[in-house]
Design a protein around this motif. Structure first.
Motif, PDB file in Angstrom:
ATOM      1  N   ILE A 149      -7.685  -0.165  39.289  1.00  0.00           N
ATOM      2  CA  ILE A 149      -7.663  -1.622  39.156  1.00  0.00           C
ATOM      3  C   ILE A 149      -8.532  -2.280  40.233  1.00  0.00           C
ATOM      4  O   ILE A 149      -9.341  -3.162  39.946  1.00  0.00           O
ATOM      5  CB  ILE A 149      -6.220  -2.155  39.243  1.00  0.00           C
ATOM      6  CG1 ILE A 149      -5.429  -1.729  37.993  1.00  0.00           C
ATOM      7  CG2 ILE A 149      -6.205  -3.680  39.368  1.00  0.00           C
ATOM      8  CD1 ILE A 149      -3.941  -1.944  38.112  1.00  0.00           C
ATOM      9  N   VAL A 150      -8.375  -1.822  41.473  1.00  0.00           N
ATOM     10  CA  VAL A 150      -9.163  -2.389  42.572  1.00  0.00           C
ATOM     11  C   VAL A 150     -10.650  -2.112  42.378  1.00  0.00           C
ATOM     12  O   VAL A 150     -11.496  -3.004  42.512  1.00  0.00           O
ATOM     13  CB  VAL A 150      -8.700  -1.816  43.931  1.00  0.00           C
ATOM     14  CG1 VAL A 150      -9.638  -2.247  45.048  1.00  0.00           C
ATOM     15  CG2 VAL A 150      -7.277  -2.276  44.235  1.00  0.00           C
ATOM     16  N   VAL A 151     -10.964  -0.875  42.014  1.00  0.00           N
ATOM     17  CA  VAL A 151     -12.366  -0.465  41.875  1.00  0.00           C
ATOM     18  C   VAL A 151     -13.053  -1.202  40.727  1.00  0.00           C
ATOM     19  O   VAL A 151     -14.198  -1.664  40.861  1.00  0.00           O
ATOM     20  CB  VAL A 151     -12.468   1.066  41.671  1.00  0.00           C
ATOM     21  CG1 VAL A 151     -13.890   1.480  41.319  1.00  0.00           C
ATOM     22  CG2 VAL A 151     -12.029   1.788  42.938  1.00  0.00           C
TER      23      VAL A 151
ATOM     24  N   VAL B   9     -11.159   6.966  36.462  1.00  0.00           N
ATOM     25  CA  VAL B   9      -9.913   6.993  37.239  1.00  0.00           C
ATOM     26  C   VAL B   9      -8.753   6.509  36.373  1.00  0.00           C
ATOM     27  O   VAL B   9      -7.651   7.074  36.412  1.00  0.00           O
ATOM     28  CB  VAL B   9     -10.043   6.120  38.511  1.00  0.00           C
ATOM     29  CG1 VAL B   9      -8.712   6.047  39.246  1.00  0.00           C
ATOM     30  CG2 VAL B   9     -11.124   6.678  39.440  1.00  0.00           C
ATOM     31  N   PHE B  10      -8.983   5.470  35.567  1.00  0.00           N
ATOM     32  CA  PHE B  10      -7.960   4.990  34.636  1.00  0.00           C
ATOM     33  C   PHE B  10      -7.556   6.097  33.657  1.00  0.00           C
ATOM     34  O   PHE B  10      -6.374   6.237  33.310  1.00  0.00           O
ATOM     35  CB  PHE B  10      -8.487   3.794  33.831  1.00  0.00           C
ATOM     36  CG  PHE B  10      -8.278   2.455  34.482  1.00  0.00           C
ATOM     37  CD1 PHE B  10      -7.001   1.965  34.718  1.00  0.00           C
ATOM     38  CD2 PHE B  10      -9.355   1.668  34.851  1.00  0.00           C
ATOM     39  CE1 PHE B  10      -6.799   0.729  35.308  1.00  0.00           C
ATOM     40  CE2 PHE B  10      -9.174   0.428  35.445  1.00  0.00           C
ATOM     41  CZ  PHE B  10      -7.888  -0.049  35.678  1.00  0.00           C
TER      42      PHE B  10
ATOM     43  N   GLY C 257      -1.710  -0.274  32.408  1.00  0.00           N
ATOM     44  CA  GLY C 257      -3.040  -0.554  32.951  1.00  0.00           C
ATOM     45  C   GLY C 257      -3.784  -1.596  32.140  1.00  0.00           C
ATOM     46  O   GLY C 257      -4.495  -2.444  32.691  1.00  0.00           O
ATOM     47  N   THR C 258      -3.599  -1.554  30.833  1.00  0.00           N
ATOM     48  CA  THR C 258      -4.228  -2.537  29.940  1.00  0.00           C
ATOM     49  C   THR C 258      -3.672  -3.930  30.211  1.00  0.00           C
ATOM     50  O   THR C 258      -4.415  -4.911  30.283  1.00  0.00           O
ATOM     51  CB  THR C 258      -3.976  -2.160  28.467  1.00  0.00           C
ATOM     52  OG1 THR C 258      -4.270  -0.778  28.265  1.00  0.00           O
ATOM     53  CG2 THR C 258      -4.821  -3.002  27.535  1.00  0.00           C
TER      54      THR C 258
ATOM     55  N   ASP D 155      -8.775  -0.853  30.150  1.00  0.00           N
ATOM     56  CA  ASP D 155      -9.029  -2.224  29.705  1.00  0.00           C
ATOM     57  C   ASP D 155      -9.256  -2.259  28.192  1.00  0.00           C
ATOM     58  O   ASP D 155      -9.539  -1.223  27.574  1.00  0.00           O
ATOM     59  CB  ASP D 155     -10.230  -2.816  30.460  1.00  0.00           C
ATOM     60  CG  ASP D 155     -11.534  -2.137  30.093  1.00  0.00           C
ATOM     61  OD1 ASP D 155     -12.145  -2.537  29.091  1.00  0.00           O
ATOM     62  OD2 ASP D 155     -11.949  -1.198  30.805  1.00  0.00           O
ATOM     63  N   PRO D 156      -9.110  -3.430  27.552  1.00  0.00           N
ATOM     64  CA  PRO D 156      -9.142  -3.521  26.085  1.00  0.00           C
ATOM     65  C   PRO D 156     -10.354  -2.879  25.411  1.00  0.00           C
ATOM     66  O   PRO D 156     -10.202  -2.156  24.423  1.00  0.00           O
ATOM     67  CB  PRO D 156      -9.102  -5.035  25.832  1.00  0.00           C
ATOM     68  CG  PRO D 156      -8.305  -5.557  26.976  1.00  0.00           C
ATOM     69  CD  PRO D 156      -8.753  -4.738  28.156  1.00  0.00           C
TER      70      PRO D 156
END
Length: 220
Positions: free
Chosen positions: A115-117, A24-25, A187-188, A33-34
């Motif tokens: 983010i929620v998931v 999804v991201f 997002g990161t 994420d990193p």
């Protein structure tokens, strides 16, 4: 239901949910994420499926953990290692067929959902306490086994290394500067600063009650 069975189910569900969130991201294209930033950059350079590449990289990190401190390795570590990459691959392909050329509002919705998931998945995975991901294990070993620094500072350093090397690899693989925000963006930043509080929230309202209910059943 037996407590161990419930913990295994929670671990597997956490990994699956986490894998879906990464896809999804990727649809949102506002950064991941990193560690996934690093993986996306590396994937740009190495022309094999994301799932296979994820297994290879995590196998190398697993070897590091097995040599220096296998305490952090458990069932969940292997579930993560063998499932996450392939589920992300599959989910991303499916979402691309459904969400074609998403508009900015759709991308923002995907970012919020992602983010929620990812926080729900991490909450289930961590609360089950059957081992951590190989990436998490590296920072834990550096902090607790080698005692180089406090975990939170080492984690910031490992995240920075992932983000910087991910961007470099992405550019080396032919990516352009204008595409960088797709793997390293808002997002990161959001995941870096807000994942902790959100995970703790979901621990309280979802994961701990799930695990607690199994203990109640066992007591009865």
């Amino acid at each position: 239901m037996n407590t161990m069975v419930r913990r295994i189910i929670m671990s597997a569900a956490g990994v699956v949910i986490g894998a879906i969130s990464v896809a999804v991201f990727m649809i949102a294209a506002y950064g991941v994420d990193p560690f996934q930033s690093f993986m996306n950059g590396l994937h740009r350079c190495i022309p094999i499926s994301f799932g296979t590449l994820y297994v290879i990289v995590n196998a190398v990190l697993l070897l590091f953990s097995l040599i220096f401190d296998r305490h952090y390795i458990g069932i969940a570590t292997f579930i993560n290692l063998f499932l996450l990459g392939y589920i992300t691959d599959f989910t991303y392909e499916m979402l691309q067929k459904v969400i074609v050329e998403p508009s900015v509002p759709v991308r923002l919705i995907c970012l919020a959902v992602g983010i929620v998931v990812i926080c729900i998945g991490a909450s289930l995975y961590m609360t089950a306490d059957l081992g951590v991901s190989t990436y998490d294990a590296v920072a834990l070993i550096l902090a607790n086994t080698w005692q180089l620094w406090k975990f939170k500072y080492i984690r910031i350093c490992t995240d920075l290394v992932c983000v910087i090397s991910g961007a470099a690899l992405f550019l080396l693989g032919g990516g352009s500067w204008s595409e960088i925000p797709a793997i390293i963006g808002i997002g990161t930043i959001v995941t870096a600063f807000f994942m902790g509080p959100l995970i703790e929230l979901f621990n309280k309202v979802i994961s701990r009650p799930l695990l607690g209910s199994s203990k109640e059943c066992k007591d009865e």
